[in-house]
Scaffold this active site. Structure first.
Site, mmCIF file in Angstrom:
data_model
loop_
_atom_site.group_PDB
_atom_site.id
_atom_site.type_symbol
_atom_site.label_atom_id
_atom_site.label_comp_id
_atom_site.label_asym_id
_atom_site.label_seq_id
_atom_site.Cartn_x
_atom_site.Cartn_y
_atom_site.Cartn_z
ATOM 1 N N ASN A 6 2.568 -11.779 -19.747
ATOM 2 C CA ASN A 6 1.678 -12.837 -20.237
ATOM 3 C C ASN A 6 1.697 -12.823 -21.772
ATOM 4 O OD1 ASN A 6 -0.780 -13.949 -21.360
ATOM 5 N ND2 ASN A 6 -1.575 -14.068 -19.275
ATOM 6 N N HIS A 9 -1.630 -13.995 -25.991
ATOM 7 C CA HIS A 9 -2.249 -13.527 -27.237
ATOM 8 C C HIS A 9 -1.303 -13.518 -28.432
ATOM 9 C CE1 HIS A 9 -5.941 -13.425 -25.302
ATOM 10 N NE2 HIS A 9 -5.561 -12.530 -24.416
ATOM 11 N N HIS A 42 -1.532 -18.990 -19.841
ATOM 12 C CA HIS A 42 -2.746 -19.652 -19.353
ATOM 13 C C HIS A 42 -3.026 -20.826 -20.278
ATOM 14 C CE1 HIS A 42 -7.301 -19.058 -18.229
ATOM 15 N NE2 HIS A 42 -6.894 -20.303 -18.049
ATOM 16 N N ARG A 44 -5.483 -23.103 -21.265
ATOM 17 C CA ARG A 44 -6.928 -23.278 -21.093
ATOM 18 C C ARG A 44 -7.356 -24.690 -21.478
ATOM 19 N NH1 ARG A 44 -10.853 -19.292 -20.979
ATOM 20 N NH2 ARG A 44 -10.040 -17.229 -20.511
ATOM 21 N N ARG A 48 -7.410 -22.570 -26.548
ATOM 22 C CA ARG A 48 -7.678 -21.564 -27.586
ATOM 23 C C ARG A 48 -6.443 -20.748 -27.951
ATOM 24 N NH1 ARG A 48 -11.496 -17.275 -24.445
ATOM 25 N NH2 ARG A 48 -12.745 -19.129 -24.090
ATOM 26 N N GLU A 69 -0.986 -20.178 -15.466
ATOM 27 C CA GLU A 69 -2.378 -19.925 -15.064
ATOM 28 C C GLU A 69 -3.218 -21.115 -15.493
ATOM 29 O OE1 GLU A 69 -4.073 -16.410 -16.653
ATOM 30 O OE2 GLU A 69 -2.526 -15.117 -15.844
ATOM 31 N N THR A 100 -10.206 -13.837 -19.057
ATOM 32 C CA THR A 100 -10.648 -14.033 -17.680
ATOM 33 C C THR A 100 -11.380 -12.780 -17.207
ATOM 34 O OG1 THR A 100 -8.625 -15.298 -17.428
ATOM 35 C CG2 THR A 100 -9.825 -14.794 -15.422
ATOM 36 N N GLU A 150 -3.443 -13.375 -6.419
ATOM 37 C CA GLU A 150 -3.292 -12.360 -7.460
ATOM 38 C C GLU A 150 -4.578 -11.547 -7.436
ATOM 39 O OE1 GLU A 150 -2.084 -13.501 -11.475
ATOM 40 O OE2 GLU A 150 -3.091 -11.718 -12.266
ATOM 41 N N HIS A 190 -4.546 -7.724 -14.601
ATOM 42 C CA HIS A 190 -5.664 -7.648 -15.533
ATOM 43 C C HIS A 190 -5.950 -6.190 -15.916
ATOM 44 C CE1 HIS A 190 -8.508 -10.027 -17.790
ATOM 45 N NE2 HIS A 190 -9.138 -8.876 -17.903
HETATM 46 N N1 PXP Z 1 -3.746 -12.064 -14.644
HETATM 47 C C1 PXP Z 1 -4.673 -12.988 -14.975
HETATM 48 C C2 PXP Z 1 -5.084 -13.977 -13.950
HETATM 49 C C3 PXP Z 1 -5.210 -13.043 -16.277
HETATM 50 O O1 PXP Z 1 -6.099 -13.984 -16.588
HETATM 51 C C4 PXP Z 1 -4.771 -12.098 -17.227
HETATM 52 C C5 PXP Z 1 -5.328 -12.129 -18.613
HETATM 53 O O2 PXP Z 1 -4.939 -13.253 -19.290
HETATM 54 C C6 PXP Z 1 -3.792 -11.173 -16.844
HETATM 55 C C7 PXP Z 1 -3.319 -11.151 -15.537
HETATM 56 C C8 PXP Z 1 -3.234 -10.173 -17.801
HETATM 57 O O3 PXP Z 1 -4.248 -9.306 -18.199
HETATM 58 P P1 PXP Z 1 -3.986 -8.304 -19.413
HETATM 59 O O4 PXP Z 1 -3.798 -9.141 -20.637
HETATM 60 O O5 PXP Z 1 -5.246 -7.501 -19.442
HETATM 61 O O6 PXP Z 1 -2.769 -7.517 -19.071
#
Ligand code: PXP
Length: 238
Positions: A6, A9, A42, A44, A48, A69, A100, A150, A190
């Site tokens: 992902n 960020h 994601h 949004r 953001r 996402e 999330t 998930e 997550h």
């Molecule tokens: N899965 C989902 C559905 C998420 O919203 C996120 C965070 O954006 C992640 C996985 C990845 O989480 P992390 O950034 O904590 O690895």
């Protein structure tokens, strides 16, 4: 177990200056070169971090798999149907949250989620729902024709004592087994990182993990190549 990265960020950092660097698309393409199995973003409602330009460019350039996402809302469903990701993952979305914070309550929002899945399926997009490791939520996901779940791993990631870690792993293991038995694909994510992934690998029913923060943060210190390859080494035991 597959590893999807992902890159949200990287876009958060870019947007902090309102300019073009660092570019999440470049980061994603580098990560693909270093062996990730897919890219997750994601989009949004408040944009953001990831924006439409990112999603459209990623759609053109990602050659592994794009997992979009999204909240189950019409505006984003329209974009998903247009760009055709390999997977749409429905997540809850609150403006006030930093990230999330937990799974969707499928049971309480069943009509909204069902109609989102129907629309995405009309465009032949497989759908995953981000949920807690809870049997009732899994049954509801099956009832409305989800293709994947998930499993939210945040409570496992935050557990400190050995007892709590064991308990959270067991909840996830039971949920994953149940989902598999019902024919769902099982993803998870997550808060997974270079340490907690090691024990997590024991859950053989998990097909894929979605990891962002830990790998992006490490890449700042050791570079994209090393950060990605270290995680791949853990996940593939080599
Ligand atoms: N899965 C989902 C559905 C998420 O919203 C996120 C965070 O954006 C992640 C996985 C990845 O989480 P992390 O950034 O904590 O690895």
């Amino acid at each position: 177990m597959r590893f999807c990265l992902n890159v949200d960020h990287i876009a958060t950092l870019r947007n902090a200056r309102g300019e073009v660097q660092p570019d999440p698309v470049t980061f994603a393409l580098m990560a693909e070169q270093y062996g990730v199995d897919g890219i997750v973003v994601h989009l949004r409602e408040d944009r953001r971090h990831i924006n439409e330009r990112d999603v459209r460019l990623l759609r053109e350039l990602v050659t592994t798999k794009l997992d979009l996402e999204m909240a189950a809302v019409n505006e984003i469903i329209d974009i998903a149907c247009d760009i055709q990701p390999e997977l749409a993952t429905l997540v809850p979305e609150r403006r006030q949250e930093l990230t999330t914070e937990g799974g969707i309550n499928v049971i309480d929002n069943i009509d909204q989620i069902r109609s989102a899945i129907e629309r995405l399926h009309e465009s032949e997009i497989p759908v995953s729902i981000f949920i807690e490791p809870d049997i009732n939520q899994i049954d509801a996901a099956v009832e409305i024709n989800a293709d994947f779940i998930e499993i939210h791993t945040g409570n496992y990631a935050n557990a400190v004592s050995e007892e709590d870690i064991f308990e959270e792993l067991e909840r996830i293991r039971i949920a994953a087994k149940h989902a598999k038995k019902l024919g769902l694909g099982v993803n998870a994510g997550h808060g997974l990182d270079y340490n907690n992934m090691k024990e997590f690998l024991a859950i053989e029913e998990i097909d894929e993990v979605s990891i962002g923060h830990a790998v992006l943060a490490r890449s700042m210190f050791v570079g994209v190549e090393q950060a990605v390859k270290e995680m791949i080494k853990i996940i593939r035991h080599r």
